[in-house]
Scaffold this active site. Structure first.
Site, PDB file in Angstrom:
ATOM      1  N   LYS A 180      40.380  34.011 -11.492  1.00 14.13           N
ATOM      2  CA  LYS A 180      41.475  33.527 -12.344  1.00 14.13           C
ATOM      3  C   LYS A 180      40.896  32.789 -13.560  1.00 14.13           C
ATOM      4  O   LYS A 180      39.698  32.503 -13.592  1.00 14.13           O
ATOM      5  CB  LYS A 180      42.389  32.617 -11.531  1.00 14.13           C
ATOM      6  CG  LYS A 180      41.708  31.327 -11.111  1.00 14.13           C
ATOM      7  CD  LYS A 180      42.501  30.563 -10.079  1.00 14.13           C
ATOM      8  CE  LYS A 180      41.767  29.285  -9.736  1.00 14.13           C
ATOM      9  NZ  LYS A 180      42.191  28.686  -8.485  1.00 14.13           N
TER      10      LYS A 180
ATOM     11  N   TYR B 163      35.388  13.514 -39.880  1.00 13.75           N
ATOM     12  CA  TYR B 163      36.766  13.021 -40.020  1.00 13.75           C
ATOM     13  C   TYR B 163      36.912  11.626 -39.437  1.00 13.75           C
ATOM     14  O   TYR B 163      36.362  11.310 -38.381  1.00 13.75           O
ATOM     15  CB  TYR B 163      37.710  13.924 -39.220  1.00 13.75           C
ATOM     16  CG  TYR B 163      38.005  15.279 -39.812  1.00 13.75           C
ATOM     17  CD1 TYR B 163      38.307  15.455 -41.160  1.00 13.75           C
ATOM     18  CD2 TYR B 163      38.020  16.406 -38.988  1.00 13.75           C
ATOM     19  CE1 TYR B 163      38.612  16.709 -41.670  1.00 13.75           C
ATOM     20  CE2 TYR B 163      38.335  17.668 -39.484  1.00 13.75           C
ATOM     21  CZ  TYR B 163      38.632  17.808 -40.829  1.00 13.75           C
ATOM     22  OH  TYR B 163      38.940  19.039 -41.311  1.00 13.75           O
TER      23      TYR B 163
END
Ligand SMILES: *Cc1c(COP(=O)(O)O)cnc(C)c1O
Length: 401
Positions: free
Chosen positions: A43, A294
């Site tokens: 999965k 940033y």
């Protein structure tokens, strides 16, 4: 030398999957399983590794029993046993089938009702927890071809019917026309090896419920409870099948499990299958006291050689790793500086005297003797290795090496 069309030189970031290590882990778990059937859990895109590539590699190494090559192997050796694949969604199951995967597949997660008919079309098994789903199954054509496993909630409080409802669920499924093939449970804290009591209680409830169902005429040939941690530390939890995810990829379910597994000498150490790489896009010298990235979250403390690496949080390098994690360049550890951006990050390459643009950068994996493990990133990000690999973006090219 001519450049080939390999992701190693035509992608800004790529993932390498080691066939050798995959085979190693597979064999470790085959041995731990004994005669029980391993259900390789693929999965979440095989925990970020690439479900189709991984399933195809496994089918190449071990042709599935239903196939001509698999049957030939089984005819030669009684020890040649089958295996299944476990997925979460119907989409994952269908994509494996469309890519030619022939081994049995069980859908472990919830299936939207209009999609249930695809279980018949693609020959898939289903783990069932809900009376609503049974009602929907009962309305399908060819429902007698659907093989189901009853999920029993022995205390994880996730999927499953409560033990006292299991018999009613079995009768409902029989009345609906499905083939009841097995039963399953999932542990809540089996990774926590120092606290075995709750796991003991869960397995006790499960085996009791399974016996009750069997005494009531439901044969349940395939019963499974164990995940990687359980099979690595508590062999008694391996019933007729076991669902193995994280360990197949060479990662430990927890540090405690790894320590216990090693101490008990139950099998060889697991080997990580995945390495995540990129390259230096840009190098430059920056004077001391310069803000980086940033938000001006940090400044250079000294003259600093910064490397811009073209990978960011949109690729699966979590923003919480900002200023906390390391990468490897020419075998040396280099710290991530400032904030991780969407598709880029800034790294302090000062420790690498001879760094050059286009140098390989290792985000996860070995470079020489040094390693950045998924566990290291997990510790820096405050999560588990499962999440680090499961969130590796699907757009990153994977190659088997
Ligand atoms: C993901 C999952 C597994 C595999 O667990 P690992 O710890 O990765 O081995 C097993 N069973 C269920 C129900 C799962 O969802």
């Amino acid at each position: 030398m001519a450049l080939t069309a390999s992701p190693k030189n035509n992608q800004k970031t790529w993932i390498e999957l080691s066939r050798k290590n995959l085979r190693h882990n597979l064999e470790v778990f085959r041995r731990l399983c004994g005669p029980a059937t391993p259900i390789w859990t693929v999965k979440a895109n095989a925990y970020g590794h690439d479900a189709v590539l991984i399933a195809k590699e496994i089918e190449k190494m071990y042709p599935p029993l239903g196939s001509a090559r698999g049957s030939a192997r089984a005819a030669k050796s009684k020890k040649y046993l089958g295996y299944w694949f476990g997925v979460d969604s119907i989409d994952e199951a269908v994509s494996l089938r469309r890519e030619g995967i022939a081994a049995p597949i069980i859908v472990l997660g919830w299936v939207p009702y209009p999609r249930l008919k695809e279980l018949v079309k693609f020959n898939l098994r289903l783990l069932v927890s809900s009376a609503q789903t049974v009602k929907q199954l009962s309305q399908l054509k060819n429902k007698n071809k659907i093989r189901v496993h009853i999920k029993i909630d022995t205390g994880t409080t996730r999927q499953g019917v409560l033990p006292e409802q299991a018999l009613a669920m079995a009768h409902m499924l029989r009345a609906a026309g499905a083939v009841i093939e097995g039963a399953a449970m999932h542990f809540a804290n089996i990774e926590d090896v120092d606290n075995p009591t709750y796991g003991d209680l869960q397995i006790e409830r499960f085996t009791h419920t399974v016996s009750l169902l069997q005494a009531s005429g439901f044969a349940l040939p395939v019963v499974h409870a164990a995940c990687s941690a359980a099979i690595m530390t508590r062999p008694e939890t391996v019933l007729t099948a076991a669902r193995i995810g994280i360990g197949l990829y060479g990662l430990n379910p927890s540090a405690l499990v790894a320590a216990r597994y090693k101490k008990q000498k139950r099998g060889a150490a697991l080997k990580p299958v995945l390495a995540w790489r990129s390259r230096i896009a840009l190098l430059k010298q920056i004077p001391p006291g310069t803000p980086v990235g940033y938000g001006l979250t940090e400044q250079t403390a000294r003259r600093t050689m910064v490397a811009i690496v073209p990978v960011g949080y949109a690729d699966g390098y979590d923003r919480s790793l900002s200023s906390r994690a390391y990468v490897l360049i020419r075998g040396k550890k280099c710290r991530v500086m400032g904030r991780v951006c969407m598709n880029m990050m800034i790294v302090d390459a000062t420790p690498v005297a001879d760094a050059a643009e286009n140098d390989m950068v290792t985000l996860i994996g070995f470079d020489g003797k040094r390693q950045i493990a998924a566990d290291d990133l997990a510790a820096a990000a405050g999560t588990i290795n499962y999440e680090i690999v499961a969130r590796l973006a699907e757009h990153i090219k994977r190659i088997v090496v």
